[in-house]
Scaffold this motif. Sequence first.
Motif, PDB file in Angstrom:
ATOM      1  N   PRO A  48       0.819  -1.216   0.000  1.00  0.00           N
ATOM      2  CA  PRO A  48       0.000   0.000   0.000  1.00  0.00           C
ATOM      3  C   PRO A  48       0.855   1.269   0.000  1.00  0.00           C
ATOM      4  O   PRO A  48       0.508   2.256  -0.662  1.00  0.00           O
ATOM      5  CB  PRO A  48      -0.820  -0.134   1.279  1.00  0.00           C
ATOM      6  N   GLN A  49       1.981   1.236   0.713  1.00  0.00           N
ATOM      7  CA  GLN A  49       2.865   2.403   0.756  1.00  0.00           C
ATOM      8  C   GLN A  49       3.448   2.698  -0.626  1.00  0.00           C
ATOM      9  O   GLN A  49       3.523   3.869  -1.043  1.00  0.00           O
ATOM     10  CB  GLN A  49       3.997   2.168   1.759  1.00  0.00           C
ATOM     11  N   SER A  50       3.854   1.652  -1.357  1.00  0.00           N
ATOM     12  CA  SER A  50       4.423   1.880  -2.687  1.00  0.00           C
ATOM     13  C   SER A  50       3.353   2.311  -3.679  1.00  0.00           C
ATOM     14  O   SER A  50       3.633   3.079  -4.613  1.00  0.00           O
ATOM     15  CB  SER A  50       5.157   0.634  -3.184  1.00  0.00           C
ATOM     16  N   VAL A  51       2.117   1.841  -3.490  1.00  0.00           N
ATOM     17  CA  VAL A  51       1.003   2.316  -4.328  1.00  0.00           C
ATOM     18  C   VAL A  51       0.785   3.800  -4.075  1.00  0.00           C
ATOM     19  O   VAL A  51       0.616   4.595  -5.019  1.00  0.00           O
ATOM     20  CB  VAL A  51      -0.290   1.527  -4.031  1.00  0.00           C
ATOM     21  N   GLN A  52       0.797   4.181  -2.822  1.00  0.00           N
ATOM     22  CA  GLN A  52       0.624   5.592  -2.457  1.00  0.00           C
ATOM     23  C   GLN A  52       1.707   6.452  -3.095  1.00  0.00           C
ATOM     24  O   GLN A  52       1.412   7.517  -3.671  1.00  0.00           O
ATOM     25  CB  GLN A  52       0.654   5.739  -0.937  1.00  0.00           C
ATOM     26  N   GLU A  53       2.963   6.004  -3.023  1.00  0.00           N
ATOM     27  CA  GLU A  53       4.074   6.750  -3.608  1.00  0.00           C
ATOM     28  C   GLU A  53       3.975   6.807  -5.124  1.00  0.00           C
ATOM     29  O   GLU A  53       4.241   7.847  -5.740  1.00  0.00           O
ATOM     30  CB  GLU A  53       5.391   6.107  -3.188  1.00  0.00           C
ATOM     31  N   MET A  54       3.600   5.700  -5.742  1.00  0.00           N
ATOM     32  CA  MET A  54       3.457   5.663  -7.190  1.00  0.00           C
ATOM     33  C   MET A  54       2.380   6.636  -7.669  1.00  0.00           C
ATOM     34  O   MET A  54       2.573   7.371  -8.643  1.00  0.00           O
ATOM     35  CB  MET A  54       3.110   4.252  -7.645  1.00  0.00           C
ATOM     36  N   LEU A  55       1.247   6.661  -6.989  1.00  0.00           N
ATOM     37  CA  LEU A  55       0.170   7.572  -7.368  1.00  0.00           C
ATOM     38  C   LEU A  55       0.631   9.025  -7.268  1.00  0.00           C
ATOM     39  O   LEU A  55       0.320   9.846  -8.145  1.00  0.00           O
ATOM     40  CB  LEU A  55      -1.052   7.347  -6.478  1.00  0.00           C
ATOM     41  N   ALA A  56       1.374   9.327  -6.216  1.00  0.00           N
ATOM     42  CA  ALA A  56       1.842  10.703  -6.015  1.00  0.00           C
ATOM     43  C   ALA A  56       2.925  11.085  -7.020  1.00  0.00           C
ATOM     44  O   ALA A  56       2.894  12.181  -7.589  1.00  0.00           O
ATOM     45  CB  ALA A  56       2.361  10.865  -4.591  1.00  0.00           C
ATOM     46  N   ASN A  57       3.872  10.180  -7.249  1.00  0.00           N
ATOM     47  CA  ASN A  57       5.047  10.513  -8.058  1.00  0.00           C
ATOM     48  C   ASN A  57       4.820  10.417  -9.566  1.00  0.00           C
ATOM     49  O   ASN A  57       5.483  11.113 -10.333  1.00  0.00           O
ATOM     50  CB  ASN A  57       6.215   9.603  -7.672  1.00  0.00           C
ATOM     51  N   HIS A  58       3.891   9.574  -9.980  1.00  0.00           N
ATOM     52  CA  HIS A  58       3.720   9.329 -11.414  1.00  0.00           C
ATOM     53  C   HIS A  58       2.350   9.722 -11.957  1.00  0.00           C
ATOM     54  O   HIS A  58       2.205   9.916 -13.163  1.00  0.00           O
ATOM     55  CB  HIS A  58       3.975   7.850 -11.728  1.00  0.00           C
ATOM     56  N   PHE A  59       1.360   9.831 -11.075  1.00  0.00           N
ATOM     57  CA  PHE A  59       0.002  10.056 -11.582  1.00  0.00           C
ATOM     58  C   PHE A  59      -0.708  11.240 -10.923  1.00  0.00           C
ATOM     59  O   PHE A  59      -1.935  11.361 -11.016  1.00  0.00           O
ATOM     60  CB  PHE A  59      -0.823   8.771 -11.421  1.00  0.00           C
ATOM     61  N   ASN A  60       0.047  12.095 -10.241  1.00  0.00           N
ATOM     62  CA  ASN A  60      -0.486  13.354  -9.736  1.00  0.00           C
ATOM     63  C   ASN A  60      -1.666  13.159  -8.788  1.00  0.00           C
ATOM     64  O   ASN A  60      -2.600  13.952  -8.765  1.00  0.00           O
ATOM     65  CB  ASN A  60      -0.902  14.259 -10.922  1.00  0.00           C
ATOM     66  N   ILE A  61      -1.606  12.083  -7.991  1.00  0.00           N
ATOM     67  CA  ILE A  61      -2.687  11.806  -7.048  1.00  0.00           C
ATOM     68  C   ILE A  61      -2.096  11.626  -5.653  1.00  0.00           C
ATOM     69  O   ILE A  61      -1.378  10.654  -5.390  1.00  0.00           O
ATOM     70  CB  ILE A  61      -3.485  10.542  -7.443  1.00  0.00           C
ATOM     71  N   GLU A  62      -2.385  12.563  -4.781  1.00  0.00           N
ATOM     72  CA  GLU A  62      -2.005  12.450  -3.372  1.00  0.00           C
ATOM     73  C   GLU A  62      -3.198  11.854  -2.628  1.00  0.00           C
ATOM     74  O   GLU A  62      -4.303  12.401  -2.679  1.00  0.00           O
ATOM     75  CB  GLU A  62      -1.673  13.830  -2.802  1.00  0.00           C
ATOM     76  N   THR A  63      -2.975  10.726  -1.958  1.00  0.00           N
ATOM     77  CA  THR A  63      -4.094  10.067  -1.285  1.00  0.00           C
ATOM     78  C   THR A  63      -3.609   9.449   0.023  1.00  0.00           C
ATOM     79  O   THR A  63      -2.480   8.947   0.101  1.00  0.00           O
ATOM     80  CB  THR A  63      -4.723   9.001  -2.195  1.00  0.00           C
ATOM     81  N   PRO A  64      -4.424   9.478   1.082  1.00  0.00           N
ATOM     82  CA  PRO A  64      -4.028   8.872   2.358  1.00  0.00           C
ATOM     83  C   PRO A  64      -3.841   7.360   2.225  1.00  0.00           C
ATOM     84  O   PRO A  64      -4.505   6.709   1.409  1.00  0.00           O
ATOM     85  CB  PRO A  64      -5.203   9.203   3.281  1.00  0.00           C
ATOM     86  N   LEU A  65      -2.969   6.813   3.046  1.00  0.00           N
ATOM     87  CA  LEU A  65      -2.679   5.388   2.985  1.00  0.00           C
ATOM     88  C   LEU A  65      -3.923   4.544   3.248  1.00  0.00           C
ATOM     89  O   LEU A  65      -4.098   3.476   2.645  1.00  0.00           O
ATOM     90  CB  LEU A  65      -1.585   5.046   4.009  1.00  0.00           C
ATOM     91  N   GLU A  66      -4.794   5.052   4.112  1.00  0.00           N
ATOM     92  CA  GLU A  66      -5.985   4.272   4.455  1.00  0.00           C
ATOM     93  C   GLU A  66      -7.007   4.184   3.320  1.00  0.00           C
ATOM     94  O   GLU A  66      -7.997   3.448   3.421  1.00  0.00           O
ATOM     95  CB  GLU A  66      -6.665   4.828   5.711  1.00  0.00           C
ATOM     96  N   THR A  67      -6.778   4.913   2.224  1.00  0.00           N
ATOM     97  CA  THR A  67      -7.679   4.822   1.070  1.00  0.00           C
ATOM     98  C   THR A  67      -7.241   3.723   0.094  1.00  0.00           C
ATOM     99  O   THR A  67      -7.838   3.583  -0.973  1.00  0.00           O
ATOM    100  CB  THR A  67      -7.742   6.157   0.304  1.00  0.00           C
ATOM    101  N   ILE A  68      -6.217   2.963   0.441  1.00  0.00           N
ATOM    102  CA  ILE A  68      -5.696   1.926  -0.450  1.00  0.00           C
ATOM    103  C   ILE A  68      -5.898   0.561   0.195  1.00  0.00           C
ATOM    104  O   ILE A  68      -5.342   0.274   1.261  1.00  0.00           O
ATOM    105  CB  ILE A  68      -4.202   2.164  -0.748  1.00  0.00           C
TER     106      ILE A  68
END
Length: 256
Positions: A48-68
């Motif tokens: 989940p942490q790497s999904v969160q980082e990927m969304l932020a770094n590559h897809f312009n989506i900042e999202t809380p960890l609990e949303t994954i």
Amino acid sequence: MYKGYLIDLDGTIYMGKERIPAGEAFVHELQKRAIPYLFVTNNTTRTPQSVQEMLANHFNIETPLETIYTASLATIDYMKEKNLGNTVYVIGEEGLKSAIFKAGYVENKENPAYVVVGLDWQVDYEKFATATLAIQKGAHFIGTNPDLNIPTERGLLPGAGSLVALIEAATRVEPVFIGKPNQIIMDKAVEKLGFEKKDLLMVGDNYLTDIRAGIDNGIPSLLVTTGFTKSSEVADLPIPPTHVVESLAEWDFDAD
């Protein structure tokens, strides 16, 4: 107007390594409107942490960890409820293995309580053999998700379901599937958002997993034809989705 959204990732919000701008804008609009959402993904290769980082770094989506909420997390929730022991043999990438071992399970190749099979980019014959023998000895057989293919920028590649199918054929033992469209992951996802099923919307690109997850579990569904299921297939679907769009840019958040 739906009170909460359950959202697939690959093929819906992005395609492999490629951006889907309408997907990014869709999430941004949910955030702007303060509508609760949960990313429900069958992908077990990432934590989940790497999904969160990927969304932020590559897809312009900042999202809380609990949303994954990944199929890895749902698998662990299932194993804890099943309570057959703390030994496991895992075929999968680091996202799956690290989550399971962090939850207190230990690897046992000879006689584990569970055999868990997810997508593994380095799978080989010996891994299949080890899993097959363990299941023949009585290990509980779990498939993280039934996806036969995964959508990528290269095309549709073999998914975890294809690996599970090989072991099922070798053992003649039917696995318990955790990920979409199965009830296990969907019940947990609904519980996390805290709304009635009729007030939620399952959003995804794959009729066989995302949309059937909605249909089979009494949750309204939105099919976006940016990934697995194409527009040309919609007319022949056995049970139609609640809504169909060619792009998430078409979605009206205020529609009934």
